[in-house]
Design a protein around this motif. Structure first.
Motif, PDB file in Angstrom:
ATOM      1  N   VAL A  19      47.603 -12.970  -0.550  1.00  0.00           N
ATOM      2  CA  VAL A  19      48.635 -12.232  -1.249  1.00  0.00           C
ATOM      3  C   VAL A  19      48.705 -12.714  -2.690  1.00  0.00           C
ATOM      4  N   ARG A  20      48.675 -11.765  -3.614  1.00  0.00           N
ATOM      5  CA  ARG A  20      48.842 -12.082  -5.030  1.00  0.00           C
ATOM      6  C   ARG A  20      50.300 -11.832  -5.414  1.00  0.00           C
ATOM      7  N   ALA A  21      50.967 -12.871  -5.880  1.00  0.00           N
ATOM      8  CA  ALA A  21      52.359 -12.755  -6.291  1.00  0.00           C
ATOM      9  C   ALA A  21      52.459 -12.003  -7.607  1.00  0.00           C
ATOM     10  N   VAL A  22      53.667 -11.594  -7.945  1.00  0.00           N
ATOM     11  CA  VAL A  22      53.894 -10.851  -9.187  1.00  0.00           C
ATOM     12  C   VAL A  22      53.485 -11.670 -10.400  1.00  0.00           C
ATOM     13  N   ASP A  23      53.596 -13.000 -10.333  1.00  0.00           N
ATOM     14  CA  ASP A  23      53.227 -13.851 -11.467  1.00  0.00           C
ATOM     15  C   ASP A  23      51.738 -14.156 -11.534  1.00  0.00           C
ATOM     16  N   GLY A  24      50.955 -13.594 -10.606  1.00  0.00           N
ATOM     17  CA  GLY A  24      49.509 -13.781 -10.636  1.00  0.00           C
ATOM     18  C   GLY A  24      49.004 -14.924  -9.788  1.00  0.00           C
ATOM     19  N   SER A  25      49.893 -15.682  -9.162  1.00  0.00           N
ATOM     20  CA  SER A  25      49.465 -16.756  -8.280  1.00  0.00           C
ATOM     21  C   SER A  25      49.085 -16.194  -6.905  1.00  0.00           C
ATOM     22  N   TRP A  26      48.355 -16.994  -6.130  1.00  0.00           N
ATOM     23  CA  TRP A  26      47.837 -16.534  -4.844  1.00  0.00           C
ATOM     24  C   TRP A  26      48.257 -17.457  -3.716  1.00  0.00           C
ATOM     25  N   ARG A  27      48.401 -16.899  -2.519  1.00  0.00           N
ATOM     26  CA  ARG A  27      48.577 -17.695  -1.306  1.00  0.00           C
ATOM     27  C   ARG A  27      47.770 -17.051  -0.188  1.00  0.00           C
ATOM     28  N   THR A  28      47.262 -17.860   0.712  1.00  0.00           N
ATOM     29  CA  THR A  28      46.485 -17.348   1.839  1.00  0.00           C
ATOM     30  C   THR A  28      47.373 -17.251   3.067  1.00  0.00           C
ATOM     31  N   LEU A  29      47.102 -16.252   3.889  1.00  0.00           N
ATOM     32  CA  LEU A  29      47.846 -16.040   5.129  1.00  0.00           C
ATOM     33  C   LEU A  29      47.048 -16.649   6.272  1.00  0.00           C
ATOM     34  N   ASN A  30      47.020 -17.984   6.296  1.00  0.00           N
ATOM     35  CA  ASN A  30      46.131 -18.703   7.207  1.00  0.00           C
ATOM     36  C   ASN A  30      46.451 -18.430   8.677  1.00  0.00           C
ATOM     37  N   SER A  31      47.701 -18.120   8.986  1.00  0.00           N
ATOM     38  CA  SER A  31      48.075 -17.883  10.379  1.00  0.00           C
ATOM     39  C   SER A  31      47.723 -16.480  10.849  1.00  0.00           C
ATOM     40  N   ALA A  32      47.210 -15.670   9.950  1.00  0.00           N
ATOM     41  CA  ALA A  32      46.926 -14.263  10.284  1.00  0.00           C
ATOM     42  C   ALA A  32      45.427 -13.970  10.282  1.00  0.00           C
ATOM     43  N   SER A  33      44.615 -14.978  10.529  1.00  0.00           N
ATOM     44  CA  SER A  33      43.171 -14.785  10.549  1.00  0.00           C
ATOM     45  C   SER A  33      42.760 -13.901  11.726  1.00  0.00           C
ATOM     46  N   SER A  34      41.793 -13.013  11.480  1.00  0.00           N
ATOM     47  CA  SER A  34      41.291 -12.155  12.557  1.00  0.00           C
ATOM     48  C   SER A  34      39.937 -11.581  12.189  1.00  0.00           C
ATOM     49  N   ASP A  35      38.980 -11.777  13.097  1.00  0.00           N
ATOM     50  CA  ASP A  35      37.697 -11.090  12.924  1.00  0.00           C
ATOM     51  C   ASP A  35      37.798  -9.631  13.335  1.00  0.00           C
ATOM     52  N   TYR A  36      38.780  -9.307  14.186  1.00  0.00           N
ATOM     53  CA  TYR A  36      38.879  -7.947  14.709  1.00  0.00           C
ATOM     54  C   TYR A  36      39.642  -7.016  13.774  1.00  0.00           C
ATOM     55  N   ALA A  37      40.719  -7.510  13.170  1.00  0.00           N
ATOM     56  CA  ALA A  37      41.555  -6.642  12.335  1.00  0.00           C
ATOM     57  C   ALA A  37      40.921  -6.371  10.975  1.00  0.00           C
ATOM     58  N   TYR A  38      40.325  -7.389  10.380  1.00  0.00           N
ATOM     59  CA  TYR A  38      39.769  -7.212   9.039  1.00  0.00           C
ATOM     60  C   TYR A  38      38.672  -8.236   8.776  1.00  0.00           C
ATOM     61  N   GLY A  39      37.870  -8.501   9.801  1.00  0.00           N
ATOM     62  CA  GLY A  39      36.792  -9.464   9.669  1.00  0.00           C
ATOM     63  C   GLY A  39      35.468  -8.892  10.090  1.00  0.00           C
ATOM     64  N   ALA A  40      34.669  -9.689  10.747  1.00  0.00           N
ATOM     65  CA  ALA A  40      33.295  -9.305  11.040  1.00  0.00           C
ATOM     66  C   ALA A  40      33.192  -8.308  12.184  1.00  0.00           C
ATOM     67  N   GLY A  79      34.947  -5.536  15.343  1.00  0.00           N
ATOM     68  CA  GLY A  79      35.776  -4.338  15.363  1.00  0.00           C
ATOM     69  C   GLY A  79      35.179  -3.177  14.613  1.00  0.00           C
ATOM     70  N   ALA A  80      33.896  -2.888  14.854  1.00  0.00           N
ATOM     71  CA  ALA A  80      33.231  -1.731  14.244  1.00  0.00           C
ATOM     72  C   ALA A  80      33.312  -1.775  12.720  1.00  0.00           C
ATOM     73  N   ALA A  81      32.801  -2.848  12.158  1.00  0.00           N
ATOM     74  CA  ALA A  81      32.740  -3.012  10.691  1.00  0.00           C
ATOM     75  C   ALA A  81      34.124  -2.951  10.050  1.00  0.00           C
ATOM     76  N   SER A  82      35.104  -3.626  10.647  1.00  0.00           N
ATOM     77  CA  SER A  82      36.464  -3.573  10.121  1.00  0.00           C
ATOM     78  C   SER A  82      36.613  -4.281   8.781  1.00  0.00           C
ATOM     79  N   TRP A  83      35.617  -5.012   8.359  1.00  0.00           N
ATOM     80  CA  TRP A  83      35.668  -5.673   7.048  1.00  0.00           C
ATOM     81  C   TRP A  83      35.461  -4.683   5.907  1.00  0.00           C
ATOM     82  N   PHE A  84      34.942  -3.503   6.200  1.00  0.00           N
ATOM     83  CA  PHE A  84      34.510  -2.506   5.218  1.00  0.00           C
ATOM     84  C   PHE A  84      35.725  -1.691   4.776  1.00  0.00           C
ATOM     85  N   TYR A  85      36.362  -2.072   3.650  1.00  0.00           N
ATOM     86  CA  TYR A  85      37.590  -1.423   3.170  1.00  0.00           C
ATOM     87  C   TYR A  85      38.535  -1.146   4.338  1.00  0.00           C
TER      88      TYR A  85
END
Length: 523
Positions: free
Chosen positions: A211-232, A234-240
């Protein structure tokens, strides 16, 4: 009163010359003049029509409508090839489609923005460009973690000092209700079998959102990791990854394999999988939010499905008919009236054998599809389509790599721009005389004045489209209690429904003809 066709100036001049020529030819003996045949009725009022094919200085793989009405686009060098030092283009539709309407600028950021993620930045009028391509051992299609901003006030592309935690190629960026941006998906490294001189590499992906904050800083959502939702997986779910803010304020993610997820972007992130799922799709098939909390998604075998996110417990799924053709790499665009127009694509992938030139229109009120106007050329992989201020759609690009290098575009004129008498003439349009010029808050009443009685007011979020996906677009009908030249309407109720940013405001007359839009800002 004579209605003049509403092509941009350069096209209108060519059109009038051609009209004069063919009017003379039609009267000549043997050409099929008025004495020997009756001219066929135009279908423009029911199917729309395309303007002339026109040149572009690059392949517009990615396009964004900026708050000043211009289009920011990128995707190739000026010879139509992929390259790290690609150019970007600013097109001013008010100047027509001649090459003088395009400003071509070099990318001097040292970031290859080929296949980057993109979103508007609320308040600033700028564009956020995330990640993109990279070369490793002189081999393309790896990834970078760079962050760039396009500023339309200076027409400059600026590299930011703080990068993302992960490299991302083909990532999705979504504007959140608080003005932050979530970025998810994308490939990190590509598979390469290797040679004697160049070592092999294994395909890796970016399964942790940021997540990019309004001030331009970043934080990672480490507890929300998933290969299926947006990773390798789940039928190429990494692709946009197909993701939108839902009416509850979380991200809704629709994977190509039909599984659905909710992502709470607060803190370290919480990812939840819904029990609901639908038919599988492909990363090359389009989906778009066509109404508050409602998504039209095209699945395999020409099937369309509507997904309603307004129930906080689980999404509701309903059939949305069948398209006439399979449209891999086609693009779905929400029009000014809330209908969805789908153009381009091919039943055989990035291939001309099954390419579709005709287009299709879905009406959410009747839940039916109709085949409409045909384009002059195919729009396949790396093409894009984008709604403009005048209610038309620019569609262009395709290639790099592809069967055609499409350094060109066409403008689609939807049926609502035409008289209904079959003459093929453009209808006279209402003009917006007054609309808000300052920030509009949510659930706020505001007035709009037009040159004639207003029968309808619609709101469409300014688009950002690439690779068959426009994650920014949203549509709203703003109810009008009584027709008048000045009406009062209510803005969308919350930033969960209408994230902060820029929206096209259209007014409609009693004949169902829209004005040219005004841009208003919600925030």
């Amino acid at each position: 009163m004579i209605a003049v066709r509403f092509f941009p100036f350069a096209q209108r001049e060519r059109y009038l010359k051609a009209l004069f020529f063919f009017s003379l030819m039609w009267l000549l003996p043997g050409f099929g003049g008025v004495s020997s045949a009756v001219a066929s009725e135009s279908t423009a009022h029911s199917e729309g029509e395309f303007g002339p094919l026109h040149d572009w200085p690059i392949i517009p793989t990615a396009m964004m409508l900026m708050p000043d009405g211009r289009v920011f686009a990128y995707g190739s060098n000026t010879n139509g090839t992929q390259g790290g030092k690609m150019h970007y283009v600013i097109w001013d539709p008010s100047m027509g489609t001649g090459m003088d309407a395009f400003e071509v600028l070099p990318n001097t950021t040292d970031t290859d923005i080929f296949c980057a993620g993109q979103a508007h930045i609320p308040g600033s009028g700028q564009a956020l460009i995330l990640g993109g391509d990279a070369r490793v051992n002189n081999i393309r299609n790896y990834a970078n973690s760079d962050v760039n901003i396009f500023d339309p006030a200076t027409d400059t592309l600026m590299r930011q000092t703080q990068s993302m935690a992960f490299k991302r190629w083909y990532a999705t960026a979504v504007t959140l209700p608080n003005g932050e941006h979530a970025v998810l998906g994308g490939r990190n490294d590509r598979f390469y079998k290797g040679t004697k001189k160049i070592p092999a590499t294994v395909a890796t992906f970016s399964p942790i959102p940021e997540v990019r904050a309004v001030d331009g800083s970043w934080r990672t959502l480490n507890s929300a990791s998933s290969d299926y939702a947006y990773g390798a997986l789940g039928a190429a779910s990494w692709f946009y990854p197909r993701a939108w803010v839902n009416p509850q304020g979380n991200l809704f993610i629709l994977a190509p394999n039909g599984k659905m997820y909710s992502l709470d972007t607060s803190g370290d992130g919480v990812l939840t999988k819904y029990s609901t799922k639908i038919e599988p799709s492909q990363a090359s098939l389009s989906s778009v939010m066509y109404a508050p909390g409602k998504i039209l998604t095209i699945r395999k075998y020409r099937k369309a499905v509507s997904v309603d996110l307004n129930d906080p417990v689980k999404p509701a799924v309903s059939a949305a008919g069948y398209l006439a053709k399979d449209r891999q790499f086609g693009t779905a665009t929400v029009l000014a009236n809330g209908q969805v127009w789908v153009n381009g694509g091919s039943s055989t992938g990035n291939d001309l054998v099954g390419a579709a030139l005709d287009t299709e229109l879905w009406d959410p009120d009747t839940n039916t599809w109709e085949t409409v106007a045909s384009a002059a050329t195919a729009r396949l992989y790396h093409s894009a389509s984008l709604l403009l201020l005048d209610g038309t759609v620019i569609t262009g690009g395709g290639g790099a790599q592809g069967p055609l290098t499409q350094l060109n575009g066409e403008i689609y004129y939807p049926p609502y721009l035409f008289k209904t008498d079959g003459s093929g003439e453009f209808a006279l349009r209402p003009d917006i005389i007054d609309a808000p010029t300052t920030l509009v808050n949510w659930d706020q009443q505001f007035s709009v004045e037009a040159s004639e009685s207003i029968a309808r007011v619609t709101l469409v979020r300014a688009g950002a489209v690439t690779h068959a996906f426009n994650q920014e677009t949203r549509f709203f009908d703003l109810p009008v209690s009584e027709m008048a030249n000045i009406v009062t309407v209510q803005s969308p109720a919350s930033p969960n429904l209408a994230p902060p940013g820029y929206y096209l405001l259209f007014v409609w007359n009693a004949s169902g003809v829209p004005s040219v839009a005004r841009i208003i800002q919600l925030g």
